[in-house]
Design an enzyme around this catalytic site. Structure first.
Site, PDB file in Angstrom:
ATOM      1  N   HIS A 141     -21.105 -70.695 -29.094  1.00  0.00           N
ATOM      2  CA  HIS A 141     -21.023 -72.051 -29.648  1.00  0.00           C
ATOM      3  C   HIS A 141     -22.182 -72.212 -30.646  1.00  0.00           C
ATOM      4  O   HIS A 141     -23.240 -71.612 -30.455  1.00  0.00           O
ATOM      5  CB  HIS A 141     -21.127 -73.059 -28.487  1.00  0.00           C
ATOM      6  CG  HIS A 141     -21.022 -74.481 -28.923  1.00  0.00           C
ATOM      7  ND1 HIS A 141     -22.082 -75.175 -29.439  1.00  0.00           N
ATOM      8  CD2 HIS A 141     -19.965 -75.329 -28.929  1.00  0.00           C
ATOM      9  CE1 HIS A 141     -21.676 -76.394 -29.745  1.00  0.00           C
ATOM     10  NE2 HIS A 141     -20.407 -76.516 -29.454  1.00  0.00           N
ATOM     11  N   VAL A 172     -24.603 -74.187 -31.153  1.00  0.00           N
ATOM     12  CA  VAL A 172     -25.981 -74.488 -30.720  1.00  0.00           C
ATOM     13  C   VAL A 172     -26.635 -73.316 -29.992  1.00  0.00           C
ATOM     14  O   VAL A 172     -27.832 -73.344 -29.756  1.00  0.00           O
ATOM     15  CB  VAL A 172     -26.096 -75.742 -29.801  1.00  0.00           C
ATOM     16  CG1 VAL A 172     -25.673 -76.988 -30.527  1.00  0.00           C
ATOM     17  CG2 VAL A 172     -25.376 -75.558 -28.492  1.00  0.00           C
ATOM     18  N   LYS A 173     -25.874 -72.284 -29.655  1.00  0.00           N
ATOM     19  CA  LYS A 173     -26.440 -71.178 -28.884  1.00  0.00           C
ATOM     20  C   LYS A 173     -27.178 -70.197 -29.813  1.00  0.00           C
ATOM     21  O   LYS A 173     -27.399 -70.507 -30.972  1.00  0.00           O
ATOM     22  CB  LYS A 173     -25.337 -70.496 -28.064  1.00  0.00           C
ATOM     23  CG  LYS A 173     -24.518 -71.479 -27.202  1.00  0.00           C
ATOM     24  CD  LYS A 173     -25.276 -72.021 -25.994  1.00  0.00           C
ATOM     25  CE  LYS A 173     -24.631 -73.241 -25.368  1.00  0.00           C
ATOM     26  NZ  LYS A 173     -23.442 -73.030 -24.568  1.00  0.00           N
ATOM     27  N   ILE A 174     -27.553 -69.043 -29.308  1.00  0.00           N
ATOM     28  CA  ILE A 174     -28.450 -68.148 -30.054  1.00  0.00           C
ATOM     29  C   ILE A 174     -27.775 -67.537 -31.291  1.00  0.00           C
ATOM     30  O   ILE A 174     -28.351 -67.491 -32.371  1.00  0.00           O
ATOM     31  CB  ILE A 174     -28.980 -67.013 -29.141  1.00  0.00           C
ATOM     32  CG1 ILE A 174     -29.553 -67.588 -27.840  1.00  0.00           C
ATOM     33  CG2 ILE A 174     -29.994 -66.144 -29.874  1.00  0.00           C
ATOM     34  CD1 ILE A 174     -30.816 -68.389 -27.984  1.00  0.00           C
TER      35      ILE A 174
END
Ligand code: PLP
Length: 401
Positions: free
Chosen positions: A190, A192-194
Protein backbone atom coordinates in the site's frame (compact mmCIF):
# COMPACT_ATOMS: atom_id res chain seq x y z
CA UNK A 1 -1.29 32.21 11.04
CA UNK A 2 0.70 31.27 7.95
CA UNK A 3 -0.75 28.44 5.93
CA UNK A 4 1.84 25.73 5.55
CA UNK A 5 1.97 22.69 3.35
CA UNK A 6 0.14 19.85 5.04
CA UNK A 7 2.38 16.97 6.06
CA UNK A 8 0.78 13.52 5.68
CA UNK A 9 1.78 10.77 8.14
CA UNK A 10 3.08 8.63 5.30
CA UNK A 11 3.38 8.72 1.54
CA UNK A 12 4.91 6.97 -1.43
CA UNK A 13 8.19 7.98 -3.08
CA UNK A 14 7.90 7.57 -6.86
CA UNK A 15 10.90 8.15 -9.16
CA UNK A 16 11.02 8.79 -12.91
CA UNK A 17 12.44 5.28 -13.21
CA UNK A 18 9.37 3.88 -11.43
CA UNK A 19 7.12 5.77 -13.85
CA UNK A 20 9.06 4.47 -16.86
CA UNK A 21 8.76 0.91 -15.56
CA UNK A 22 4.97 1.19 -15.45
CA UNK A 23 4.74 2.94 -18.82
CA UNK A 24 6.85 0.18 -20.38
CA UNK A 25 4.28 -2.36 -19.24
CA UNK A 26 1.48 -0.23 -20.71
CA UNK A 27 3.27 -0.25 -24.08
CA UNK A 28 3.86 -3.99 -23.91
CA UNK A 29 1.72 -7.08 -24.44
CA UNK A 30 0.74 -8.01 -20.90
CA UNK A 31 -1.12 -5.86 -18.42
CA UNK A 32 -1.74 -8.86 -16.22
CA UNK A 33 -0.55 -12.48 -16.04
CA UNK A 34 2.61 -11.54 -17.93
CA UNK A 35 6.28 -11.73 -16.97
CA UNK A 36 6.42 -8.78 -14.54
CA UNK A 37 4.75 -10.64 -11.67
CA UNK A 38 7.19 -13.59 -11.55
CA UNK A 39 10.11 -11.15 -12.00
CA UNK A 40 8.94 -9.16 -8.98
CA UNK A 41 8.34 -12.34 -6.98
CA UNK A 42 11.82 -13.64 -7.70
CA UNK A 43 13.48 -10.34 -6.84
CA UNK A 44 11.52 -10.05 -3.59
CA UNK A 45 12.23 -13.63 -2.56
CA UNK A 46 15.93 -13.15 -3.32
CA UNK A 47 16.19 -9.95 -1.26
CA UNK A 48 14.51 -11.65 1.69
CA UNK A 49 16.32 -14.95 1.37
CA UNK A 50 13.09 -16.93 0.94
CA UNK A 51 12.43 -19.75 -1.53
CA UNK A 52 9.09 -18.42 -2.72
CA UNK A 53 7.20 -15.15 -2.93
CA UNK A 54 3.56 -15.18 -4.06
CA UNK A 55 2.44 -11.70 -5.14
CA UNK A 56 -1.22 -10.77 -4.65
CA UNK A 57 -3.41 -7.68 -4.86
CA UNK A 58 -3.10 -6.72 -1.15
CA UNK A 59 -1.64 -7.85 2.15
CA UNK A 60 -5.21 -8.57 3.21
CA UNK A 61 -5.52 -11.11 0.39
CA UNK A 62 -2.09 -12.50 1.30
CA UNK A 63 -3.22 -13.01 4.91
CA UNK A 64 -6.37 -14.74 3.68
CA UNK A 65 -4.60 -17.21 1.36
CA UNK A 66 -1.90 -17.78 4.00
CA UNK A 67 -4.53 -18.79 6.56
CA UNK A 68 -6.26 -21.06 4.03
CA UNK A 69 -2.96 -22.65 3.00
CA UNK A 70 -2.29 -23.48 6.66
CA UNK A 71 -5.70 -25.14 6.82
CA UNK A 72 -7.47 -22.56 8.99
CA UNK A 73 -11.20 -23.22 9.01
CA UNK A 74 -14.32 -23.28 11.18
CA UNK A 75 -13.54 -24.48 14.70
CA UNK A 76 -9.95 -23.22 14.54
CA UNK A 77 -8.53 -20.33 16.55
CA UNK A 78 -6.10 -17.69 15.31
CA UNK A 79 -4.32 -15.26 17.63
CA UNK A 80 -2.86 -11.88 16.78
CA UNK A 81 -2.17 -8.57 18.53
CA UNK A 82 -4.84 -5.93 19.16
CA UNK A 83 -2.29 -3.25 18.18
CA UNK A 84 -2.64 -3.79 14.44
CA UNK A 85 -4.77 -3.04 11.42
CA UNK A 86 -8.02 -5.00 11.41
CA UNK A 87 -6.85 -7.15 8.47
CA UNK A 88 -4.50 -9.14 10.76
CA UNK A 89 -7.56 -10.49 12.59
CA UNK A 90 -10.13 -10.43 9.78
CA UNK A 91 -8.22 -13.06 7.79
CA UNK A 92 -9.17 -15.67 10.39
CA UNK A 93 -12.83 -14.62 10.23
CA UNK A 94 -12.80 -15.00 6.40
CA UNK A 95 -11.93 -18.64 7.02
CA UNK A 96 -14.69 -19.08 9.58
CA UNK A 97 -12.20 -19.33 12.46
CA UNK A 98 -12.31 -17.60 15.85
CA UNK A 99 -9.93 -14.79 16.77
CA UNK A 100 -8.02 -14.27 19.99
CA UNK A 101 -5.50 -11.62 20.95
CA UNK A 102 -2.25 -11.39 22.87
CA UNK A 103 -1.47 -8.11 24.62
CA UNK A 104 1.51 -5.95 23.69
CA UNK A 105 4.75 -5.21 25.46
CA UNK A 106 4.53 -1.48 26.23
CA UNK A 107 8.26 -1.06 25.59
CA UNK A 108 8.17 -2.26 21.97
CA UNK A 109 4.42 -2.08 21.19
CA UNK A 110 4.88 -5.59 19.70
CA UNK A 111 3.26 -8.81 20.91
CA UNK A 112 4.36 -9.56 24.49
CA UNK A 113 6.13 -12.90 24.79
CA UNK A 114 5.28 -13.00 28.51
CA UNK A 115 1.57 -12.55 27.80
CA UNK A 116 1.72 -15.04 24.94
CA UNK A 117 3.33 -17.61 27.16
CA UNK A 118 0.75 -17.16 29.92
CA UNK A 119 -2.18 -17.29 27.51
CA UNK A 120 -0.84 -20.43 25.82
CA UNK A 121 -0.54 -22.23 29.15
CA UNK A 122 -4.12 -21.26 30.00
CA UNK A 123 -5.37 -22.23 26.51
CA UNK A 124 -3.76 -25.66 26.77
CA UNK A 125 -5.55 -26.18 30.07
CA UNK A 126 -8.97 -25.36 28.51
CA UNK A 127 -8.33 -26.99 25.16
CA UNK A 128 -8.48 -23.70 23.25
CA UNK A 129 -5.00 -23.56 21.74
CA UNK A 130 -4.68 -21.50 18.55
CA UNK A 131 -3.81 -23.19 15.28
CA UNK A 132 -2.05 -20.11 13.91
CA UNK A 133 -0.38 -17.11 15.54
CA UNK A 134 0.00 -13.84 13.61
CA UNK A 135 2.61 -11.57 15.21
CA UNK A 136 2.85 -8.09 13.67
CA UNK A 137 6.17 -6.23 13.39
CA UNK A 138 4.70 -2.98 14.61
CA UNK A 139 6.06 0.16 12.95
CA UNK A 140 8.71 -2.01 11.29
CA UNK A 141 10.44 -3.23 14.46
CA UNK A 142 10.74 -7.04 14.37
CA UNK A 143 8.97 -8.99 17.13
CA UNK A 144 10.97 -11.33 19.35
CA UNK A 145 10.60 -14.08 16.76
CA UNK A 146 13.08 -16.49 18.30
CA UNK A 147 11.03 -16.68 21.52
CA UNK A 148 7.72 -16.71 19.63
CA UNK A 149 8.98 -19.49 17.36
CA UNK A 150 10.11 -21.56 20.35
CA UNK A 151 6.65 -21.24 21.94
CA UNK A 152 4.96 -22.08 18.64
CA UNK A 153 7.02 -25.25 18.39
CA UNK A 154 6.23 -26.41 21.88
CA UNK A 155 2.50 -25.74 21.46
CA UNK A 156 2.24 -26.98 17.87
CA UNK A 157 1.13 -23.67 16.34
CA UNK A 158 1.96 -22.32 12.92
CA UNK A 159 3.17 -18.74 12.46
CA UNK A 160 2.28 -16.10 9.87
CA UNK A 161 4.38 -12.96 10.32
CA UNK A 162 2.37 -9.90 9.40
CA UNK A 163 5.35 -7.89 8.16
CA UNK A 164 3.19 -5.28 6.42
CA UNK A 165 5.34 -2.62 8.13
CA UNK A 166 8.62 -4.42 7.89
CA UNK A 167 9.86 -5.15 4.38
CA UNK A 168 13.55 -4.24 4.49
CA UNK A 169 13.84 -4.79 8.27
CA UNK A 170 16.36 -7.24 9.70
CA UNK A 171 16.07 -9.60 12.65
CA UNK A 172 19.21 -11.16 14.12
CA UNK A 173 21.13 -10.16 11.01
CA UNK A 174 18.68 -11.72 8.56
CA UNK A 175 16.01 -10.03 6.45
CA UNK A 176 12.44 -10.21 7.72
CA UNK A 177 10.81 -12.63 5.27
CA UNK A 178 13.60 -15.21 5.42
CA UNK A 179 11.14 -17.56 7.09
CA UNK A 180 13.60 -18.81 9.68
CA UNK A 181 11.08 -18.32 12.49
CA UNK A 182 7.74 -18.71 10.71
CA UNK A 183 5.78 -20.57 8.05
CA UNK A 184 4.71 -17.58 5.98
CA UNK A 185 5.59 -13.86 5.98
CA UNK A 186 3.20 -11.22 4.62
CA UNK A 187 4.15 -7.84 3.13
CA UNK A 188 1.93 -4.92 2.13
CA UNK A 189 2.69 -2.57 -0.75
CA UNK A 190 0.00 0.00 0.00
CA UNK A 191 1.34 3.52 -0.72
CA UNK A 192 1.95 4.38 2.94
CA UNK A 193 4.14 1.30 3.45
CA UNK A 194 7.88 0.98 2.75
CA UNK A 195 7.63 0.22 -0.98
CA UNK A 196 4.47 0.40 -3.05
CA UNK A 197 2.64 -1.21 -5.96
CA UNK A 198 -0.44 1.02 -5.54
CA UNK A 199 -2.33 -1.78 -3.88
CA UNK A 200 -0.50 -5.04 -3.41
CA UNK A 201 0.94 -7.63 -1.11
CA UNK A 202 2.98 -10.80 -1.03
CA UNK A 203 3.27 -14.01 0.95
CA UNK A 204 6.76 -15.48 1.34
CA UNK A 205 7.55 -19.03 2.38
CA UNK A 206 10.24 -21.68 2.16
CA UNK A 207 7.64 -24.44 1.90
CA UNK A 208 6.99 -25.61 -1.69
CA UNK A 209 3.51 -26.92 -0.89
CA UNK A 210 2.36 -23.77 0.91
CA UNK A 211 3.64 -21.66 -1.99
CA UNK A 212 1.80 -23.79 -4.54
CA UNK A 213 -1.38 -23.70 -2.47
CA UNK A 214 -1.29 -19.90 -2.12
CA UNK A 215 -0.57 -19.46 -5.85
CA UNK A 216 -3.57 -21.67 -6.64
CA UNK A 217 -5.87 -19.80 -4.26
CA UNK A 218 -4.97 -16.37 -5.64
CA UNK A 219 -6.24 -17.40 -9.07
CA UNK A 220 -9.62 -19.12 -8.61
CA UNK A 221 -8.08 -22.42 -7.47
CA UNK A 222 -7.30 -23.06 -11.14
CA UNK A 223 -4.26 -24.94 -12.43
CA UNK A 224 -2.96 -25.22 -16.00
CA UNK A 225 -0.34 -27.77 -15.02
CA UNK A 226 -1.16 -30.84 -17.13
CA UNK A 227 0.75 -33.09 -14.74
CA UNK A 228 -1.66 -32.10 -11.96
CA UNK A 229 -4.87 -32.66 -13.96
CA UNK A 230 -7.47 -34.95 -12.40
CA UNK A 231 -9.82 -35.16 -15.37
CA UNK A 232 -8.80 -36.92 -18.60
CA UNK A 233 -6.66 -34.74 -20.81
CA UNK A 234 -8.85 -33.51 -23.64
CA UNK A 235 -6.79 -30.81 -25.31
CA UNK A 236 -4.71 -27.69 -25.00
CA UNK A 237 -7.69 -25.57 -23.87
CA UNK A 238 -7.93 -27.45 -20.63
CA UNK A 239 -7.51 -25.97 -17.18
CA UNK A 240 -8.86 -27.37 -13.95
CA UNK A 241 -10.33 -25.81 -10.86
CA UNK A 242 -9.22 -27.85 -7.86
CA UNK A 243 -10.60 -25.74 -5.07
CA UNK A 244 -12.55 -22.59 -4.38
CA UNK A 245 -10.04 -19.81 -4.96
CA UNK A 246 -10.28 -16.08 -5.64
CA UNK A 247 -9.10 -13.48 -8.07
CA UNK A 248 -6.38 -12.00 -5.85
CA UNK A 249 -3.87 -11.53 -8.66
CA UNK A 250 -1.41 -8.65 -8.84
CA UNK A 251 -1.28 -6.95 -12.26
CA UNK A 252 1.90 -6.51 -14.32
CA UNK A 253 1.56 -2.73 -13.90
CA UNK A 254 1.76 -3.16 -10.15
CA UNK A 255 4.55 -5.72 -10.26
CA UNK A 256 6.69 -3.53 -12.53
CA UNK A 257 6.30 -0.67 -10.06
CA UNK A 258 7.16 -3.02 -7.20
CA UNK A 259 10.23 -4.34 -9.01
CA UNK A 260 11.46 -0.82 -9.62
CA UNK A 261 10.74 0.27 -6.03
CA UNK A 262 12.56 -2.76 -4.67
CA UNK A 263 15.82 -1.37 -6.06
CA UNK A 264 15.52 1.48 -3.56
CA UNK A 265 14.36 -0.61 -0.60
CA UNK A 266 17.65 -0.38 1.32
CA UNK A 267 17.86 3.34 0.59
CA UNK A 268 14.29 3.89 1.86
CA UNK A 269 14.95 2.00 5.08
CA UNK A 270 18.20 3.85 5.66
CA UNK A 271 16.49 7.19 5.09
CA UNK A 272 13.65 6.30 7.45
CA UNK A 273 16.14 5.32 10.15
CA UNK A 274 17.99 8.60 9.70
CA UNK A 275 14.69 10.49 10.04
CA UNK A 276 13.87 8.53 13.20
CA UNK A 277 17.24 9.61 14.59
CA UNK A 278 16.41 13.26 13.82
CA UNK A 279 13.05 12.87 15.57
CA UNK A 280 14.73 11.28 18.60
CA UNK A 281 16.98 14.31 18.96
CA UNK A 282 14.28 16.89 18.24
CA UNK A 283 11.81 15.40 20.73
CA UNK A 284 14.22 14.76 23.61
CA UNK A 285 12.94 16.48 26.72
CA UNK A 286 9.24 16.42 25.80
CA UNK A 287 6.92 14.50 28.16
CA UNK A 288 6.47 11.55 25.84
CA UNK A 289 7.85 8.10 25.07
CA UNK A 290 9.80 7.76 21.82
CA UNK A 291 9.97 4.48 19.85
CA UNK A 292 12.46 1.97 21.13
CA UNK A 293 15.69 1.84 19.15
CA UNK A 294 17.13 -1.62 19.08
CA UNK A 295 20.75 -2.00 18.09
CA UNK A 296 20.34 -5.75 17.51
CA UNK A 297 17.64 -5.45 14.84
CA UNK A 298 17.08 -3.04 11.99
CA UNK A 299 13.61 -1.52 12.05
CA UNK A 300 12.08 -0.57 8.71
CA UNK A 301 10.80 2.55 10.55
CA UNK A 302 7.45 2.43 8.79
CA UNK A 303 5.96 4.61 11.52
CA UNK A 304 7.35 6.97 14.13
CA UNK A 305 4.96 6.55 17.05
CA UNK A 306 5.28 8.61 20.22
CA UNK A 307 3.21 8.14 23.36
CA UNK A 308 2.19 11.06 25.52
CA UNK A 309 3.00 10.66 29.21
CA UNK A 310 -0.36 12.25 29.93
CA UNK A 311 -3.20 10.41 28.11
CA UNK A 312 -5.58 13.21 29.08
CA UNK A 313 -3.89 15.38 26.45
CA UNK A 314 -4.25 12.89 23.61
CA UNK A 315 -7.23 14.22 21.76
CA UNK A 316 -6.37 17.91 22.19
CA UNK A 317 -2.76 17.43 21.06
CA UNK A 318 -3.91 15.33 18.14
CA UNK A 319 -6.45 17.94 17.06
CA UNK A 320 -3.98 20.79 17.48
CA UNK A 321 -1.42 19.03 15.29
CA UNK A 322 -4.02 18.40 12.61
CA UNK A 323 -5.09 22.04 12.81
CA UNK A 324 -1.42 22.91 12.22
CA UNK A 325 -1.52 20.85 9.01
CA UNK A 326 0.35 17.90 10.47
CA UNK A 327 -1.74 14.88 9.62
CA UNK A 328 -0.86 12.68 12.54
CA UNK A 329 -2.64 9.37 12.89
CA UNK A 330 -3.31 6.69 15.48
CA UNK A 331 -1.78 3.25 15.08
CA UNK A 332 -3.85 1.64 16.36
CA UNK A 333 -7.27 1.79 17.90
CA UNK A 334 -7.24 -1.65 19.56
CA UNK A 335 -8.83 -4.13 17.16
CA UNK A 336 -10.78 -5.95 19.88
CA UNK A 337 -12.70 -2.74 20.67
CA UNK A 338 -13.96 -2.29 17.11
CA UNK A 339 -17.74 -2.74 17.12
CA UNK A 340 -17.39 -5.85 14.96
CA UNK A 341 -15.11 -7.51 17.53
CA UNK A 342 -17.08 -6.26 20.54
CA UNK A 343 -20.07 -8.03 19.03
CA UNK A 344 -17.96 -11.21 19.13
CA UNK A 345 -17.56 -10.79 22.89
CA UNK A 346 -14.46 -8.62 23.39
CA UNK A 347 -14.69 -5.72 25.84
CA UNK A 348 -12.81 -2.84 27.44
CA UNK A 349 -10.11 -4.06 29.79
CA UNK A 350 -9.36 -7.27 27.86
CA UNK A 351 -5.92 -6.11 26.66
CA UNK A 352 -4.83 -3.26 28.90
CA UNK A 353 -1.46 -2.42 27.38
CA UNK A 354 -2.90 -2.18 23.87
CA UNK A 355 -5.74 -0.05 25.22
CA UNK A 356 -3.36 2.30 27.05
CA UNK A 357 -1.29 2.52 23.87
CA UNK A 358 -4.37 3.43 21.83
CA UNK A 359 -5.18 6.15 24.36
CA UNK A 360 -1.85 8.00 24.14
CA UNK A 361 -0.09 7.12 20.84
CA UNK A 362 0.46 9.55 17.97
CA UNK A 363 2.07 8.61 14.65
CA UNK A 364 4.13 11.53 13.38
CA UNK A 365 4.85 12.03 9.66
CA UNK A 366 7.38 9.48 8.39
CA UNK A 367 8.30 8.99 4.73
CA UNK A 368 11.49 9.29 2.66
CA UNK A 369 10.83 12.80 1.30
CA UNK A 370 10.40 14.28 4.79
CA UNK A 371 13.08 16.90 5.49
CA UNK A 372 15.03 18.01 8.54
CA UNK A 373 12.97 21.24 8.44
CA UNK A 374 9.73 19.24 8.42
CA UNK A 375 10.89 17.37 11.51
CA UNK A 376 11.75 20.64 13.27
CA UNK A 377 8.29 21.91 12.39
CA UNK A 378 6.60 18.78 13.75
CA UNK A 379 8.69 18.86 16.94
CA UNK A 380 7.86 22.52 17.55
CA UNK A 381 4.17 22.02 16.85
CA UNK A 382 4.10 19.02 19.18
CA UNK A 383 5.87 20.91 21.98
CA UNK A 384 3.46 23.82 21.52
CA UNK A 385 0.42 21.57 21.51
CA UNK A 386 1.53 19.82 24.70
CA UNK A 387 2.33 23.11 26.45
CA UNK A 388 -0.98 24.63 25.40
CA UNK A 389 -2.74 21.77 27.14
CA UNK A 390 -0.54 21.17 30.16
CA UNK A 391 -1.29 24.35 32.14
CA UNK A 392 -5.07 23.82 31.76
CA UNK A 393 -4.75 20.24 32.83
CA UNK A 394 -2.67 21.15 35.83
CA UNK A 395 -5.24 23.75 36.76
CA UNK A 396 -7.97 21.12 36.48
CA UNK A 397 -6.02 18.72 38.68
CA UNK A 398 -5.55 21.48 41.25
CA UNK A 399 -9.33 22.05 41.31
CA UNK A 400 -10.05 18.38 41.83
CA UNK A 401 -7.58 17.95 44.71
C1 PLP B 1 -1.51 -2.19 5.86
C2 PLP B 1 -1.64 -3.38 6.72
C3 PLP B 1 -2.35 -4.52 6.34
C4 PLP B 1 -3.19 -4.58 5.11
O1 PLP B 1 -2.48 -4.25 3.98
P1 PLP B 1 -3.23 -4.05 2.58
O2 PLP B 1 -2.12 -4.24 1.59
O3 PLP B 1 -3.76 -2.67 2.60
O4 PLP B 1 -4.29 -5.06 2.48
C5 PLP B 1 -2.35 -5.62 7.17
N1 PLP B 1 -1.67 -5.61 8.34
C6 PLP B 1 -1.01 -4.52 8.76
C7 PLP B 1 -0.28 -4.57 10.05
C8 PLP B 1 -0.98 -3.37 7.97
O5 PLP B 1 -0.35 -2.28 8.40
Amino acid sequence: MEARTPLPYGRQDISEEDIRAVVDVLRGDWLTQGPAVPAFEQALAAICGARHAVAVNSATSALHVACLALGVGPGDIVWTTPNTFVASANCARYCGADVGFVDIDPATMNMSVTDLSARLAAARANGTLPKVLIPVHFAGLPCDMQAIHALAKSYGMRIIEDASHAVGARYRGEPVGSGRYSDITIFSFHPVKIITTGEGGAALTNDDELAARMALLRSHGITRDVAAFRNDYLGPWQYEQHELGFNYRMTDLQAALGFSQLRRLAEFVERRNALAGLYDAALAGLPLQRPQRDAAHLSACHLYVVRLDEPGLHRAVFEQLRADGIHVNLHYMPVHLQPYYRQLGFADGDFLHAERHGACAISLPMYPALTREDIERVAQALARAINLQLPEKEAEDALIS
